[in-house]
Each structure stands twice: as structure tokens, then as C-alpha cells.
Design a protein around this motif. Structure first.
Motif, short mmCIF file in Angstrom:
data_model
loop_
_atom_site.label_atom_id
_atom_site.label_comp_id
_atom_site.label_asym_id
_atom_site.label_seq_id
_atom_site.Cartn_x
_atom_site.Cartn_y
_atom_site.Cartn_z
N GLY A 145 11.24 6.29 -5.41
CA GLY A 145 11.30 5.45 -6.60
C GLY A 145 10.75 4.07 -6.32
N VAL A 146 10.33 3.41 -7.39
CA VAL A 146 9.71 2.10 -7.23
C VAL A 146 9.82 1.32 -8.54
CG1 VAL A 146 7.43 2.96 -7.93
CG2 VAL A 146 7.59 0.92 -6.49
N THR A 147 9.87 0.01 -8.43
CA THR A 147 9.63 -0.87 -9.56
C THR A 147 9.13 -2.22 -9.05
OG1 THR A 147 10.44 -1.77 -11.65
CG2 THR A 147 11.93 -1.92 -9.80
N GLY A 148 8.25 -2.82 -9.82
CA GLY A 148 7.82 -4.17 -9.54
C GLY A 148 8.77 -5.15 -10.19
N ARG B 4 11.32 -18.33 -18.57
CA ARG B 4 10.88 -18.18 -19.96
C ARG B 4 11.59 -19.23 -20.82
NH1 ARG B 4 7.64 -13.65 -20.23
NH2 ARG B 4 8.22 -11.93 -18.89
N HIS B 5 10.86 -19.78 -21.79
CA HIS B 5 11.43 -20.83 -22.63
C HIS B 5 12.64 -20.35 -23.40
CE1 HIS B 5 8.93 -18.79 -25.63
NE2 HIS B 5 9.72 -19.32 -26.54
N TYR B 6 12.69 -19.07 -23.76
CA TYR B 6 13.78 -18.55 -24.60
C TYR B 6 14.94 -17.98 -23.80
CZ TYR B 6 11.28 -14.20 -23.66
OH TYR B 6 10.63 -13.16 -23.04
N MET B 7 14.80 -17.87 -22.46
CA MET B 7 15.85 -17.21 -21.71
C MET B 7 16.17 -17.88 -20.38
SD MET B 7 18.03 -14.78 -21.80
CE MET B 7 17.50 -13.96 -23.29
N GLY B 8 15.28 -18.70 -19.88
CA GLY B 8 15.48 -19.27 -18.55
C GLY B 8 14.89 -18.36 -17.50
N LYS B 9 15.48 -18.41 -16.30
CA LYS B 9 14.95 -17.62 -15.19
C LYS B 9 15.13 -16.13 -15.49
CE LYS B 9 14.58 -17.33 -10.24
NZ LYS B 9 14.95 -17.85 -8.95
N SER B 10 14.02 -15.39 -15.39
CA SER B 10 13.99 -14.02 -15.81
C SER B 10 13.19 -13.19 -14.82
CB SER B 10 13.32 -13.94 -17.20
OG SER B 10 13.26 -12.64 -17.68
N VAL B 11 13.41 -11.88 -14.87
CA VAL B 11 12.59 -10.95 -14.11
C VAL B 11 12.09 -9.88 -15.08
CG1 VAL B 11 14.51 -9.44 -13.40
CG2 VAL B 11 12.43 -9.51 -12.02
N GLU B 12 10.84 -9.51 -14.94
CA GLU B 12 10.28 -8.42 -15.73
C GLU B 12 10.03 -7.24 -14.81
OE1 GLU B 12 6.57 -7.21 -18.64
OE2 GLU B 12 6.88 -9.32 -18.15
N LEU B 13 10.62 -6.11 -15.15
CA LEU B 13 10.39 -4.89 -14.39
C LEU B 13 9.04 -4.31 -14.78
CD1 LEU B 13 13.89 -3.13 -14.57
CD2 LEU B 13 13.08 -4.90 -13.01
N ASP B 14 8.33 -3.80 -13.80
CA ASP B 14 6.99 -3.27 -14.02
C ASP B 14 6.87 -1.96 -13.27
OD1 ASP B 14 4.31 -3.14 -14.75
OD2 ASP B 14 3.65 -4.63 -13.29
N ASN C 293 0.82 -1.21 0.00
CA ASN C 293 0.00 0.00 0.00
C ASN C 293 0.86 1.27 0.00
OD1 ASN C 293 0.79 -0.77 2.66
ND2 ASN C 293 -0.69 0.68 3.51
N GLN C 294 2.11 1.17 0.45
CA GLN C 294 3.01 2.32 0.49
C GLN C 294 3.37 2.85 -0.91
OE1 GLN C 294 6.55 1.28 2.65
NE2 GLN C 294 5.44 0.71 4.50
N ILE C 295 3.34 1.98 -1.90
CA ILE C 295 3.77 2.40 -3.23
C ILE C 295 2.63 2.92 -4.10
CG2 ILE C 295 5.72 0.81 -3.20
CD1 ILE C 295 4.07 -0.80 -5.39
N VAL C 296 1.39 2.74 -3.66
CA VAL C 296 0.24 3.15 -4.47
C VAL C 296 0.33 4.62 -4.89
CG1 VAL C 296 -2.27 3.50 -4.43
CG2 VAL C 296 -1.28 1.30 -3.71
N PRO C 297 0.70 5.57 -4.02
CA PRO C 297 0.79 6.96 -4.48
C PRO C 297 1.81 7.17 -5.61
CG PRO C 297 0.71 6.89 -2.09
CD PRO C 297 0.88 5.47 -2.57
N LEU C 298 2.93 6.45 -5.59
CA LEU C 298 3.92 6.58 -6.66
C LEU C 298 3.39 6.01 -7.97
CD1 LEU C 298 7.29 5.68 -4.90
CD2 LEU C 298 6.49 7.93 -5.59
N VAL C 299 2.76 4.85 -7.92
CA VAL C 299 2.23 4.24 -9.14
C VAL C 299 1.06 5.06 -9.67
CG1 VAL C 299 1.25 2.13 -10.14
CG2 VAL C 299 3.07 1.98 -8.43
#
Length: 141
Positions: free
Chosen positions: A58-61, A67-77, A14-20
Motif C-alpha cells: 500500500g502507498v499514499t503520498g 490553506r487559508h480556510y483550514m490552516g496546516k493541512s495534508v492532502e493525500l495523493d 522509486n520503490q513505489i512506482v510499480p504500485l502507482v
């Protein structure tokens, strides 16, 4: 005082809601964002934040998957730094911190989407070593 980087507990999203909310130019209500983050905290999601003197600036998810094409991955959101904290290298520091964090978690890649019209972000991500892999399509149903 310098900036601090950390992962916050999913119970504190809930702390990040104002930034998003600010990131989305108020197009999505804070109530809807709160509801969605309450759902996300039960998924494969973590949230990294930047703070200065106990203020979130600052914030990021972080969405973790394999992923089949890369292996273990993280997607920034929803990558966002308050405008008054931009232009001083903070984004570069945040990306370096994220890079180290996800490497320690065994990720092989970092992925993200950025809006087509957000040209400053394109230049930033190119300078951070990102490449365009494809197009992101969306169909609302």
C-alpha cells in the motif's frame, strides 16, 4: 505477520512506482512516473507505505501545506492498496496511522481527491469521516 506502516525516504521513491503504475491502470508509463517522483521529492512531499514481510502492499503520498480556510493541512495523493490485501480492515488501519502521523506534524485537516466513478472509495472515505467540500477541476495546458 502483521502490516507495518512507515514513511519512506524521498530518495527511495522509486520503490513505489510499480504500485502507482498499477493504480493508474498503466495509463502513465513507469518512466514518466519515475521522472515525476524525482521532481516531487524536492517539493513538500512525503510518502507513507504499508508493507508485509518486506513487500510493499500500500502507498499514499502526503502533500503538506497551509490553506487559508483550514490552516496546516495534508492532502493525500495516489492512495492505493493492492487488491489482494483489501477487505480485511487494512485501509482503516492505514487511515488511522496517517491520521495520527499528520496530527503529530501539526495538521488540522486531511484532504483528498477521488475519481467520480470510484464509488467504493467514496463509501470508504465517508465511513472514515470525510465530507465532500467541492469539485476538483483540471485543465491541461
Amino acid at each position: 505477520m502483521s502490516y507495518q506502516f512507515r514513511i519512506i525516504s524521498n530518495k527511495d521513491l522509486n520503490q513505489i512506482v510499480p504500485l502507482v503504475y498499477q493504480l493508474n491502470d498503466s495509463k502513465i508509463s513507469e518512466e514518466v512516473l519515475q521522472f515525476r517522483f524525482n521532481e516531487m521529492k524536492h517539493q513538500n512531499y512525503q510518502c507513507a507505505v504499508v508493507s508485509k514481510e518486506n513487500e510493499l502492499v500500500g502507498v499514499t503520498g502526503l502533500w503538506f501545506c497551509t490553506r487559508h480556510y483550514m490552516g496546516k493541512s495534508v492532502e493525500l495523493d495516489h492512495v492505493f492498496i493492492k487488491p489482494e490485501h483489501r477487505g480485511n480492515g487494512l485501509g482503516k488501519q492505514f487511515m488511522a496511522w496517517i491520521n495520527n502521523y499528520v496530527k503529530e506534524k501539526g495538521c488540522n485537516s486531511i484532504e483528498l481527491n477521488t475519481y467520480v466513478q470510484n464509488n467504493p472509495s467514496h463509501k470508504f472515505y465517508y465511513n472514515e469521516g470525510f465530507e465532500i467540500l467541492g469539485y476538483h477541476f483540471l485543465k491541461k495546458i
